[in-house]
Write an enzyme that holds these catalytic residues in place. Structure first.
Site, PDB file in Angstrom:
ATOM      1  N   ASP A  14       0.833  -1.205   0.000  1.00 28.09           N
ATOM      2  CA  ASP A  14       0.000   0.000   0.000  1.00 28.09           C
ATOM      3  C   ASP A  14       0.871   1.259   0.000  1.00 28.09           C
ATOM      4  O   ASP A  14       1.979   1.258   0.536  1.00 28.09           O
ATOM      5  CB  ASP A  14      -0.898  -0.027   1.243  1.00 28.09           C
ATOM      6  CG  ASP A  14      -2.077   0.918   1.112  1.00 28.09           C
ATOM      7  OD1 ASP A  14      -2.340   1.401  -0.008  1.00 28.09           O
ATOM      8  OD2 ASP A  14      -2.728   1.184   2.131  1.00 28.09           O
ATOM      9  N   ASN A  62     -10.682  -2.766  -6.336  1.00 23.54           N
ATOM     10  CA  ASN A  62      -9.863  -1.742  -7.016  1.00 23.54           C
ATOM     11  C   ASN A  62     -10.446  -1.337  -8.372  1.00 23.54           C
ATOM     12  O   ASN A  62     -10.068  -0.310  -8.934  1.00 23.54           O
ATOM     13  CB  ASN A  62      -8.415  -2.218  -7.203  1.00 23.54           C
ATOM     14  CG  ASN A  62      -7.605  -2.209  -5.916  1.00 23.54           C
ATOM     15  OD1 ASN A  62      -6.668  -2.989  -5.748  1.00 23.54           O
ATOM     16  ND2 ASN A  62      -7.962  -1.336  -4.974  1.00 23.54           N
TER      17      ASN A  62
END
Ligand code: FPP
Length: 240
Positions: A14, A62
């Site tokens: 991330d 996503n």
């Protein structure tokens, strides 16, 4: 104390977007840097003797990002799986994918198949790339496979237990020993929930493109010193 085993490492990669934005660049610049960081980390993990590395490259959710960002990531996957990640082939690393191909562009699916096929007999280590992946969805897929086998008489209810269930997951990978999330957030984000049962969890502020071998070495050394009891007590330390 005996050294903890580290067979399966998992990373939530991330912070690519924030890393790029902090440099005044587009988010895509961060994803490219993230892909480069992953290549180095995967090679280093094999050198450290870690047999399984799972990484979260793209969650099913996503797809909610902008079309521009999703398109960029898909192109990045194709470029890397076709050419750059040839290094994995040379280093004897087997590449597998967890997740589903539904909604993925054809060229991404084709590049995934190519790298899987090319590396399928390698044994130095396994890189499991979670792409178009969700942890709860993987558990549902596993239970569907189990029910198929049950209906076909290939397994009985008595044969099923929590170890056996791993065989029905996407790649029958062992439990995760250590999970690292970069980028400062402290959550699991639907990543490999079944395999994470007794994983040691490390949440670090470093953005993924800055994650490197030295940081991994420090975390792994710390992990080796942790007292893992798996719900029991450490007999050698006594139970007073
Ligand atoms: C999370 O950072 C990262 C992603 C959604 C993509 C991860 C992909 C890579 C590291 C590239 C992997 C490449 C290959 C070829 C497997 P973010 O974009 O959510 O960052 P932010 O939290 O700062 O916005």
């Amino acid at each position: 104390m005996e050294k903890n085993e580290l067979k399966h490492l998992a990373i939530i990669m991330d912070g690519n977007g924030r890393w790029a934005q902090a440099k005044g660049k587009k988010r895509s610049y961060g994803h490219k840097a993230g892909a480069d960081a992953l290549e180095k980390i995967a090679l280093h993990a094999v050198d450290m003797g870690i047999k399984y590395l799972s990484v979260y490259a793209f969650s099913t959710d996503n797809f909610k990002r902008s079309k521009e960002e999703v398109d960029y990531l898909m192109k990045l996957f194709v470029d890397n799986f076709h050419s750059k990640y040839n290094k994995f082939d040379k280093h004897g690393i087997k590449v597998v994918f967890s997740g589903v191909t539904e909604h993925l562009p054809d060229d991404v699916i084709e590049s995934m198949k190519a790298i899987t096929e090319k590396t399928k007999n390698h044994q130095n280590g396994t890189l499991n790339i979670c792409l178009n992946y969700g942890g709860q969805e993987e558990i549902i897929r596993a239970s569907e496979r189990y029910h198929e086998d049950l209906n076909a008489g290939k397994i009985t209810k008595e044969d099923m237990n929590r170890d056996k269930f791993y065989e029905y997951m996407d790649n029958n990978l062992p439990p995760i020993d250590l999970m690292i999330r970069t980028g400062g957030e402290k959550r699991l984000s639907n990543f490999m929930l079944y395999q994470m049962m007794y994983a040691e969890l490390y949440f670090i502020d470093t953005y993924f493109p800055d994650f490197n071998a030295d940081i991994l070495d420090d975390i792994v050394n710390d992990y080796y010193g942790v007292d893992r009891r798996f719900g029991g007590i450490n007999e050698k330390k006594g139970n007073s």
